[in-house]
Write a protein that holds these residues in place. Sequence first.
Motif, PDB file in Angstrom:
ATOM      1  N   LEU A   1      11.815 -10.994 -13.834  1.00  0.00           N
ATOM      2  CA  LEU A   1      10.477 -11.069 -13.281  1.00  0.00           C
ATOM      3  C   LEU A   1      10.192  -9.764 -12.544  1.00  0.00           C
ATOM      4  O   LEU A   1      11.087  -9.198 -11.918  1.00  0.00           O
ATOM      5  N   PRO A   2       8.980  -9.236 -12.615  1.00  0.00           N
ATOM      6  CA  PRO A   2       8.676  -7.993 -11.907  1.00  0.00           C
ATOM      7  C   PRO A   2       8.588  -8.216 -10.398  1.00  0.00           C
ATOM      8  O   PRO A   2       8.312  -9.325  -9.927  1.00  0.00           O
ATOM      9  N   GLY A   3       8.810  -7.144  -9.650  1.00  0.00           N
ATOM     10  CA  GLY A   3       8.591  -7.127  -8.217  1.00  0.00           C
ATOM     11  C   GLY A   3       7.599  -6.035  -7.883  1.00  0.00           C
ATOM     12  O   GLY A   3       7.310  -5.163  -8.709  1.00  0.00           O
ATOM     13  N   GLU A   4       7.083  -6.067  -6.672  1.00  0.00           N
ATOM     14  CA  GLU A   4       6.120  -5.051  -6.254  1.00  0.00           C
ATOM     15  C   GLU A   4       6.542  -4.432  -4.933  1.00  0.00           C
ATOM     16  O   GLU A   4       6.984  -5.129  -4.011  1.00  0.00           O
ATOM     17  N   ILE A   5       6.424  -3.114  -4.847  1.00  0.00           N
ATOM     18  CA  ILE A   5       6.677  -2.370  -3.623  1.00  0.00           C
ATOM     19  C   ILE A   5       5.372  -2.235  -2.857  1.00  0.00           C
ATOM     20  O   ILE A   5       4.362  -1.772  -3.407  1.00  0.00           O
ATOM     21  N   LEU A   6       5.399  -2.610  -1.592  1.00  0.00           N
ATOM     22  CA  LEU A   6       4.230  -2.465  -0.724  1.00  0.00           C
ATOM     23  C   LEU A   6       4.631  -1.561   0.432  1.00  0.00           C
ATOM     24  O   LEU A   6       5.021  -2.022   1.502  1.00  0.00           O
ATOM     25  N   PRO A   7       4.577  -0.228   0.218  1.00  0.00           N
ATOM     26  CA  PRO A   7       5.064   0.711   1.228  1.00  0.00           C
ATOM     27  C   PRO A   7       4.284   0.587   2.536  1.00  0.00           C
ATOM     28  O   PRO A   7       3.067   0.418   2.543  1.00  0.00           O
ATOM     29  N   GLN A   8       5.017   0.657   3.643  1.00  0.00           N
ATOM     30  CA  GLN A   8       4.395   0.658   4.962  1.00  0.00           C
ATOM     31  C   GLN A   8       4.301   2.078   5.512  1.00  0.00           C
ATOM     32  O   GLN A   8       3.838   2.290   6.623  1.00  0.00           O
ATOM     33  N   THR A   9       4.794   3.038   4.720  1.00  0.00           N
ATOM     34  CA  THR A   9       4.717   4.454   5.079  1.00  0.00           C
ATOM     35  C   THR A   9       3.850   5.163   4.045  1.00  0.00           C
ATOM     36  O   THR A   9       3.283   4.531   3.150  1.00  0.00           O
ATOM     37  N   ASP A  10       3.764   6.486   4.130  1.00  0.00           N
ATOM     38  CA  ASP A  10       2.879   7.250   3.258  1.00  0.00           C
ATOM     39  C   ASP A  10       3.232   7.077   1.784  1.00  0.00           C
ATOM     40  O   ASP A  10       2.362   7.022   0.924  1.00  0.00           O
ATOM     41  N   PHE A  11       4.519   7.017   1.476  1.00  0.00           N
ATOM     42  CA  PHE A  11       4.964   6.676   0.129  1.00  0.00           C
ATOM     43  C   PHE A  11       6.371   6.109   0.236  1.00  0.00           C
ATOM     44  O   PHE A  11       6.969   6.104   1.300  1.00  0.00           O
TER      45      PHE A  11
END
Length: 367
Positions: free
Chosen positions: A243-253
């Motif tokens: 199953l795919p996951g998603e990155i939700l950065p809390q920094t600039d990248f």
Amino acid sequence: MTKAKVGIIFGGKSAEHEVSLQSAKNIVDAIDKDKYDVVLLGIDKDGKWHLNDQSSYLLNEENPKLIQLNKTNKGVAIVPGEVTDQLVNLSGSEALGQLDVVFPILHGTLGEDGSIQGMLRLANLPFVGTGVLGSAVSMDKDIAKRLLKEAGISVAKSVTLTKNKRDQINYEEVKTKLGLPMFIKPANQGSSVGVSKVRNEQEFNAGINDAFLYDHKLLIEETVIGREVECAVLGNENPIASLPGEILPQTDFYSYESKYIDEKGADLAIPADLTDELTKKVQEAAVEVFQSLNCEGLARVDFFLKDDGELVVNEVNTLPGFTRISMYPKLWDISGISYPELINKLIELAIERHQRDLQLKNAVYED
């Protein structure tokens, strides 16, 4: 039941040395001790190999910023061509026995670029992960992009620059082609090492200088607006996708710190909030990318998912992190394969491929 002897090679001379130490710790903690005997082969930053004891192979193991390999006086080498005594103690030329399979959890240069894979092939040892060719082309972002474009797979627009042509690059021309902001990254690094986000000419020049500290070739890439979606792939000739996951950065990248040091540097949506149709699309695309780059065993395929549904490949990691906050094992866990089961499956895939390769003829005339 006789237990298989698994050599875990970790550490190494790359900029991702500390990440490798973290990955090794998690694998050692999770591996089925009733099924496998673990042999720890730590490589220090100077490239020396150490035979380590499980009780003391790491220093500051709970602190990712301070973690270190505990160097020993037991230097060790793998001897190509030997069948029963591949491991030798360098201090006394003592044979240390046979390995049944190797798990080279070495990230970055010399670890996932085909170097260690070639050595293990010469030593006739089964090993976890992609072989020489797939490792080399996947590690080099420039070459990987070319192969993926040839296969009709979308990648971000980019400019490739080698160090000997450093003076030929023109900021204004690159800005016109790629727009702002843009990203500068070493061609042969992972884990966001040496990556810079560029908004002006000063940052452009600084980013190029920084990237050239880690490689002789770099990529300057456009910014792709989209969700950062990752998918884990597992298998040899018939790979499957998690199953795919998603990155939700809390920094600039999604930086090195965010990936391995700061647990609050990014939120991980596992699984990603996608429709069934999009989930299937990501999984099919991940397998296609995996096979296009001649990967085997495992890889994590990272995409940008644009608002119109287009998937753009960001990068392919053939030896992704196995730290406690790494996506690859987390994605398989949510997909129904636990950490111990995953390690076992990777070892089985390594042995399966090795047995397949042994069926090939290596001589025109038989003795």
